[in-house]
Design a protein around this motif. Structure first.
Motif, mmCIF file in Angstrom:
data_model
loop_
_atom_site.group_PDB
_atom_site.id
_atom_site.type_symbol
_atom_site.label_atom_id
_atom_site.label_comp_id
_atom_site.label_asym_id
_atom_site.label_seq_id
_atom_site.Cartn_x
_atom_site.Cartn_y
_atom_site.Cartn_z
ATOM 1 N N TYR A 267 0.878 -1.169 0.000
ATOM 2 C CA TYR A 267 0.000 0.000 0.000
ATOM 3 C C TYR A 267 0.916 1.218 0.000
ATOM 4 N N ARG A 268 0.667 2.141 -0.886
ATOM 5 C CA ARG A 268 1.488 3.348 -0.939
ATOM 6 C C ARG A 268 0.597 4.547 -1.235
ATOM 7 N N ARG A 269 0.687 5.527 -0.386
ATOM 8 C CA ARG A 269 -0.103 6.736 -0.591
ATOM 9 C C ARG A 269 0.776 7.946 -0.362
ATOM 10 N N GLN A 270 0.652 8.909 -1.258
ATOM 11 C CA GLN A 270 1.357 10.180 -1.123
ATOM 12 C C GLN A 270 0.331 11.295 -1.115
ATOM 13 N N THR A 271 0.531 12.247 -0.218
ATOM 14 C CA THR A 271 -0.383 13.380 -0.106
ATOM 15 C C THR A 271 0.358 14.658 -0.516
ATOM 16 N N TYR A 272 -0.250 15.392 -1.432
ATOM 17 C CA TYR A 272 0.350 16.630 -1.936
ATOM 18 C C TYR A 272 -0.484 17.821 -1.487
ATOM 19 N N GLU B 256 3.932 10.778 3.069
ATOM 20 C CA GLU B 256 4.029 9.519 2.338
ATOM 21 C C GLU B 256 3.873 8.371 3.328
ATOM 22 N N GLN B 257 3.122 7.354 2.902
ATOM 23 C CA GLN B 257 2.946 6.168 3.739
ATOM 24 C C GLN B 257 3.099 4.940 2.859
ATOM 25 N N ARG B 258 3.844 3.941 3.361
ATOM 26 C CA ARG B 258 4.014 2.670 2.662
ATOM 27 C C ARG B 258 3.839 1.537 3.661
ATOM 28 N N ALA C 77 5.985 5.664 7.483
ATOM 29 C CA ALA C 77 5.275 6.926 7.232
ATOM 30 C C ALA C 77 6.253 8.075 7.433
ATOM 31 N N TRP C 78 6.137 9.075 6.570
ATOM 32 C CA TRP C 78 7.049 10.203 6.620
ATOM 33 C C TRP C 78 6.281 11.490 6.324
ATOM 34 N N SER C 79 6.444 12.481 7.206
ATOM 35 C CA SER C 79 5.856 13.800 6.988
ATOM 36 C C SER C 79 6.963 14.725 6.498
ATOM 37 N N TYR C 80 6.821 15.230 5.290
ATOM 38 C CA TYR C 80 7.842 16.106 4.724
ATOM 39 C C TYR C 80 7.787 17.501 5.334
ATOM 40 N N THR C 81 6.650 17.879 5.904
ATOM 41 C CA THR C 81 6.547 19.204 6.509
ATOM 42 C C THR C 81 7.169 19.238 7.898
ATOM 43 N N SER C 82 6.942 18.216 8.713
ATOM 44 C CA SER C 82 7.472 18.218 10.082
ATOM 45 C C SER C 82 8.752 17.402 10.218
ATOM 46 N N GLY C 83 9.033 16.550 9.234
ATOM 47 C CA GLY C 83 10.219 15.707 9.312
ATOM 48 C C GLY C 83 10.040 14.487 10.206
#
Length: 184
Positions: free
Chosen positions: A102-107, A115-117, A130-136
């Motif tokens: 399962y892979r989902r990316q939120t823009y 991003e979540q995998r 899971a990774w938040s690009y805004t908060s790190g």
């Protein structure tokens, strides 16, 4: 004549009969967490699988899998940009073998925000990233199967309604009445 007509109707019903879809609930209980270096006996993962033994060989292959659901992943017969089952094989009397992702990316405004995998290799491990690009902030967890992991498989397929059998009986009675009328 009546017997021939009835036999012909029965044979045509048998010829058009198909294997029906079956839905199973597979529950994996207990897993080892390498992240915390401990076995978690209460950890539970529930997978719902819908299959159809199209070639009546007693086993299910990738082409006979119509649905697989676990957490956010919901595969429906073909891979999408989000959900995919790379392989699937299940023989009666054994446990299913499959790999699902399962892979989902939120823009937001064209920028990648989250991003979540999830990857599940049945009988081996379940991985969540899971990774938040805004908060790190990132989450990276793995649960591994061990000899202490229990697996239960339950058939949760819907049972045919009595009305379906009634309609079948009414159809046979109609054919019988028509044959009797023609003979008279």
């Amino acid at each position: 004549m009546f017997k021939r007509l009835l036999l012909g109707a029965a044979l045509s019903i048998c010829a058009t009969a198909q294997a029906s879809e079956k839905t199973f609930e597979i529950v994996y209980q207990g897993a080892y967490s390498p992240d915390f270096e401990v076995f978690l006996p209460d950890w539970k993962l529930t997978v719902e699988v819908t299959v159809n033994d199209l070639n009546n060989d007693g086993s299910y292959s990738q082409g006979e899998l119509s649905r697989l659901k676990v957490d956010e992943l919901e595969y429906r017969g073909s891979c999408s940009a989000v959900d995919c089952v790379e392989n699937f094989n299940w023989t009666a009397g054994s446990l299913p073998a499959f790999t699902a992702t399962y892979r989902r990316q939120t823009y937001w405004g064209g920028d990648l925000m989250y991003e979540q995998r999830n990857t599940l290799v049945a009988g081996v491990d379940y991985h969540l990233y899971a990774w938040s690009y805004t908060s790190g902030i990132q989450s990276d967890f793995t649960w591994q199967w061990t000899d202490a992991t229990t697996t239960t498989v339950t058939d949760i397929s819907p049972v045919p309604e009595p009305a379906q059998y009634g309609m079948f009986a009414a159809g046979i009675a109609g054919i019988a009445a028509l044959a009797r009328r023609r003979r008279a």
